[in-house]
Design a protein around this motif. Structure first.
Motif, PDB file in Angstrom:
ATOM      1  N   ASP A  27     -98.425  -9.758 -71.464  1.00  0.00           N
ATOM      2  CA  ASP A  27     -98.519  -9.063 -72.744  1.00  0.00           C
ATOM      3  C   ASP A  27     -99.914  -9.284 -73.329  1.00  0.00           C
ATOM      4  OD1 ASP A  27     -97.912  -7.661 -75.018  1.00  0.00           O
ATOM      5  OD2 ASP A  27     -96.611  -9.197 -75.886  1.00  0.00           O
ATOM      6  N   TRP A  28    -100.422  -8.300 -74.041  1.00  0.00           N
ATOM      7  CA  TRP A  28    -101.749  -8.421 -74.652  1.00  0.00           C
ATOM      8  C   TRP A  28    -101.685  -9.290 -75.908  1.00  0.00           C
ATOM      9  CZ3 TRP A  28    -105.858  -4.194 -74.032  1.00  0.00           C
ATOM     10  CH2 TRP A  28    -107.027  -4.521 -74.733  1.00  0.00           C
ATOM     11  N   MET A  29    -100.695  -9.004 -76.769  1.00  0.00           N
ATOM     12  CA  MET A  29    -100.623  -9.671 -78.076  1.00  0.00           C
ATOM     13  C   MET A  29     -99.661 -10.854 -78.012  1.00  0.00           C
ATOM     14  SD  MET A  29    -100.690  -6.279 -80.522  1.00  0.00           S
ATOM     15  CE  MET A  29     -99.468  -5.400 -79.552  1.00  0.00           C
ATOM     16  N   LEU A  30    -100.229 -12.059 -78.022  1.00  0.00           N
ATOM     17  CA  LEU A  30     -99.452 -13.290 -77.954  1.00  0.00           C
ATOM     18  C   LEU A  30     -99.661 -14.092 -79.236  1.00  0.00           C
ATOM     19  CD1 LEU A  30    -100.333 -14.208 -74.265  1.00  0.00           C
ATOM     20  CD2 LEU A  30     -98.152 -13.298 -75.095  1.00  0.00           C
ATOM     21  N   PRO A  31     -98.742 -14.986 -79.579  1.00  0.00           N
ATOM     22  CA  PRO A  31     -98.838 -15.684 -80.870  1.00  0.00           C
ATOM     23  C   PRO A  31    -100.027 -16.624 -80.994  1.00  0.00           C
ATOM     24  CG  PRO A  31     -97.022 -16.550 -79.551  1.00  0.00           C
ATOM     25  CD  PRO A  31     -97.490 -15.302 -78.870  1.00  0.00           C
ATOM     26  N   ASP A  32    -100.512 -17.170 -79.873  1.00  0.00           N
ATOM     27  CA  ASP A  32    -101.580 -18.166 -79.961  1.00  0.00           C
ATOM     28  C   ASP A  32    -102.901 -17.707 -79.357  1.00  0.00           C
ATOM     29  OD1 ASP A  32    -100.494 -18.115 -77.431  1.00  0.00           O
ATOM     30  OD2 ASP A  32    -100.693 -20.265 -77.089  1.00  0.00           O
ATOM     31  N   SER A  33    -102.936 -16.510 -78.793  1.00  0.00           N
ATOM     32  CA  SER A  33    -104.166 -16.026 -78.177  1.00  0.00           C
ATOM     33  C   SER A  33    -103.972 -14.570 -77.792  1.00  0.00           C
ATOM     34  CB  SER A  33    -104.518 -16.870 -76.939  1.00  0.00           C
ATOM     35  OG  SER A  33    -105.765 -16.479 -76.405  1.00  0.00           O
ATOM     36  N   SER A  34    -104.956 -14.030 -77.104  1.00  0.00           N
ATOM     37  CA  SER A  34    -104.873 -12.668 -76.585  1.00  0.00           C
ATOM     38  C   SER A  34    -104.628 -12.716 -75.086  1.00  0.00           C
ATOM     39  CB  SER A  34    -106.183 -11.924 -76.875  1.00  0.00           C
ATOM     40  OG  SER A  34    -106.324 -10.794 -76.047  1.00  0.00           O
ATOM     41  N   GLY A  35    -103.758 -11.831 -74.617  1.00  0.00           N
ATOM     42  CA  GLY A  35    -103.543 -11.743 -73.184  1.00  0.00           C
ATOM     43  C   GLY A  35    -104.816 -11.397 -72.441  1.00  0.00           C
ATOM     44  N   LEU A  36    -105.698 -10.656 -73.100  1.00  0.00           N
ATOM     45  CA  LEU A  36    -106.965 -10.288 -72.472  1.00  0.00           C
ATOM     46  C   LEU A  36    -107.828 -11.526 -72.222  1.00  0.00           C
ATOM     47  CD1 LEU A  36    -108.140  -7.562 -71.601  1.00  0.00           C
ATOM     48  CD2 LEU A  36    -109.514  -7.585 -73.674  1.00  0.00           C
ATOM     49  N   ILE A  37    -107.780 -12.485 -73.148  1.00  0.00           N
ATOM     50  CA  ILE A  37    -108.524 -13.734 -72.948  1.00  0.00           C
ATOM     51  C   ILE A  37    -107.960 -14.497 -71.753  1.00  0.00           C
ATOM     52  CG2 ILE A  37    -108.995 -16.006 -73.952  1.00  0.00           C
ATOM     53  CD1 ILE A  37    -109.220 -14.639 -76.668  1.00  0.00           C
ATOM     54  N   PRO A  62    -102.715 -10.998 -58.647  1.00  0.00           N
ATOM     55  CA  PRO A  62    -102.303  -9.707 -59.217  1.00  0.00           C
ATOM     56  C   PRO A  62    -101.773  -9.864 -60.644  1.00  0.00           C
ATOM     57  CG  PRO A  62    -101.423  -9.978 -56.994  1.00  0.00           C
ATOM     58  CD  PRO A  62    -101.956 -11.316 -57.413  1.00  0.00           C
ATOM     59  N   VAL A  63    -102.318  -9.072 -61.557  1.00  0.00           N
ATOM     60  CA  VAL A  63    -101.905  -9.119 -62.962  1.00  0.00           C
ATOM     61  C   VAL A  63    -101.650  -7.697 -63.447  1.00  0.00           C
ATOM     62  CG1 VAL A  63    -102.536  -9.744 -65.325  1.00  0.00           C
ATOM     63  CG2 VAL A  63    -103.239 -11.216 -63.415  1.00  0.00           C
ATOM     64  N   VAL A 117    -108.340   1.282 -70.587  1.00  0.00           N
ATOM     65  CA  VAL A 117    -109.588   1.178 -69.836  1.00  0.00           C
ATOM     66  C   VAL A 117    -110.164  -0.229 -69.954  1.00  0.00           C
ATOM     67  CG1 VAL A 117    -111.976   1.981 -69.711  1.00  0.00           C
ATOM     68  CG2 VAL A 117    -110.122   3.631 -69.976  1.00  0.00           C
ATOM     69  N   ARG A 118    -110.098  -0.802 -71.155  1.00  0.00           N
ATOM     70  CA  ARG A 118    -110.621  -2.156 -71.344  1.00  0.00           C
ATOM     71  C   ARG A 118    -109.845  -3.163 -70.504  1.00  0.00           C
ATOM     72  NH1 ARG A 118    -110.748  -5.697 -76.965  1.00  0.00           N
ATOM     73  NH2 ARG A 118    -111.997  -7.428 -76.143  1.00  0.00           N
ATOM     74  N   GLY A 119    -108.520  -3.053 -70.515  1.00  0.00           N
ATOM     75  CA  GLY A 119    -107.709  -3.968 -69.721  1.00  0.00           C
ATOM     76  C   GLY A 119    -108.009  -3.865 -68.236  1.00  0.00           C
ATOM     77  N   LEU A 120    -108.144  -2.643 -67.741  1.00  0.00           N
ATOM     78  CA  LEU A 120    -108.441  -2.447 -66.318  1.00  0.00           C
ATOM     79  C   LEU A 120    -109.841  -2.937 -65.975  1.00  0.00           C
ATOM     80  CD1 LEU A 120    -106.826   1.068 -65.949  1.00  0.00           C
ATOM     81  CD2 LEU A 120    -105.999  -1.033 -64.900  1.00  0.00           C
ATOM     82  N   ASN A 121    -110.793  -2.687 -66.859  1.00  0.00           N
ATOM     83  CA  ASN A 121    -112.156  -3.138 -66.599  1.00  0.00           C
ATOM     84  C   ASN A 121    -112.276  -4.657 -66.619  1.00  0.00           C
ATOM     85  OD1 ASN A 121    -113.224  -0.596 -66.203  1.00  0.00           O
ATOM     86  ND2 ASN A 121    -113.905  -0.341 -68.314  1.00  0.00           N
ATOM     87  N   GLU A 122    -111.381  -5.319 -67.350  1.00  0.00           N
ATOM     88  CA  GLU A 122    -111.401  -6.785 -67.376  1.00  0.00           C
ATOM     89  C   GLU A 122    -110.727  -7.381 -66.144  1.00  0.00           C
ATOM     90  OE1 GLU A 122    -112.994  -8.759 -69.215  1.00  0.00           O
ATOM     91  OE2 GLU A 122    -113.632  -7.460 -70.861  1.00  0.00           O
ATOM     92  N   GLY A 123    -110.104  -6.519 -65.329  1.00  0.00           N
ATOM     93  CA  GLY A 123    -109.555  -7.015 -64.070  1.00  0.00           C
ATOM     94  C   GLY A 123    -108.064  -6.858 -63.887  1.00  0.00           C
ATOM     95  N   ALA A 124    -107.361  -6.206 -64.834  1.00  0.00           N
ATOM     96  CA  ALA A 124    -105.933  -5.962 -64.629  1.00  0.00           C
ATOM     97  C   ALA A 124    -105.740  -5.027 -63.438  1.00  0.00           C
ATOM     98  CB  ALA A 124    -105.309  -5.349 -65.881  1.00  0.00           C
ATOM     99  N   ASP A 125    -104.704  -5.273 -62.653  1.00  0.00           N
ATOM    100  CA  ASP A 125    -104.423  -4.432 -61.491  1.00  0.00           C
ATOM    101  C   ASP A 125    -103.613  -3.199 -61.858  1.00  0.00           C
ATOM    102  OD1 ASP A 125    -105.441  -6.086 -59.093  1.00  0.00           O
ATOM    103  OD2 ASP A 125    -104.307  -7.536 -60.267  1.00  0.00           O
ATOM    104  N   ASP A 126    -102.951  -3.240 -62.992  1.00  0.00           N
ATOM    105  CA  ASP A 126    -102.212  -2.086 -63.503  1.00  0.00           C
ATOM    106  C   ASP A 126    -102.001  -2.314 -64.993  1.00  0.00           C
ATOM    107  OD1 ASP A 126    -100.847   0.289 -63.671  1.00  0.00           O
ATOM    108  OD2 ASP A 126     -99.379  -0.188 -62.123  1.00  0.00           O
TER     109      ASP A 126
END
Length: 230
Positions: free
Chosen positions: A56-66, A81-82, A95-104
């Motif tokens: 998940d992207w939005m977590l209570p203590d941080s960002s999933g993207l981090i 694989p993420v 696009v941001r999520g994929l560019n950061e390395g998400a596989d889907d």
């Protein structure tokens, strides 16, 4: 890789969605652990690397993207694989999520059947790569554990997308892939990413490869392949 042997880590803080994911994954034959925050996700992956993460992207203590950036920046988890599973559905978020390395990238609400199909698709794409800690082709050497590429023993800098593209082509030498196939195999089947994205990354990859730039051939009207043939 059999789905019955696949362990998935779910990082999701909403109890209702977490319960649905557990039911869906159990029903599909996967094993799974569920954590509800970034810190527990770090602890879980430090103790045991799963075969795939639903994040998940939005977590209570941080960002999933981090979290994704941390995993991609560490040799041990760089090729893990993420799949991002999030309510953030704007194209720029995807696009941001994929560019950061998400596989889907899957948006909520989601279809359980589609989720399972896309998990299986990511695992199919990643399995040939995960079976090799190093890939060597001509003057190119790819260390997937360290996320490092050398050409004639010189380290070259690649971004996430270029690394994944080179790794995929090197794992399938001499095979011709269309732009659509490369989008599917490397980025996933995302209709909001245009086929010209492949051309841009091929151009950047050739520039980075230096003396090995000619390994990547354009097959006019068809696509691309990697070859050492002149």
């Amino acid at each position: 890789m059999s789905k019955h042997q696949t362990h998935i880590l779910v990082v999701e803080d909403e109890p209702g969605i977490a319960a649905l994911l557990r039911f869906t994954l159990d029903d599909a034959g996967f094993s799974c652990d569920i954590v509800s925050n970034a810190n527990d996700a770090r602890v879980a992956t430090a103790a045991r690397l799963p075969q795939l993460i639903l994040l998940d992207w939005m977590l209570p203590d941080s960002s999933g993207l981090i979290l994704l950036q941390e995993w991609r920046g560490h040799p041990r988890s760089a090729a893990l694989p993420v799949i991002m599973l999030t309510a953030k559905g704007m194209d720029e978020d995807k696009v941001r999520g994929l560019n950061e390395g998400a596989d889907d990238y899957i948006t909520k609400p989601f279809s359980p059947k589609e989720l399972v199909a896309r998990i299986q698709a990511v695992l199919r794409r990643k399995t040939p790569e995960l079976g090799h800690s190093t890939l060597k082709y001509g003057a190119i050497n790819i260390d997937t554990d360290r996320y490092q590429v050398t050409v004639e023993n010189q380290v070259i800098e690649l971004d996430q997308a270029e690394f994944k593209l080179l790794r995929f082509l090197t794992a399938h030498p001499e095979r011709i892939f269309s732009r659509a196939q490369l989008l599917d195999k490397v980025w996933g089947d995302h209709t909001f990413i245009e086929e010209r994205t492949v051309d841009v990354h091929i151009m950047r990859l050739r520039k980075s490869l230096g003396s090995a730039a000619d390994y990547i051939k354009t097959i006019r009207g068809v696509g691309y392949k990697i070859t050492t043939e002149v």
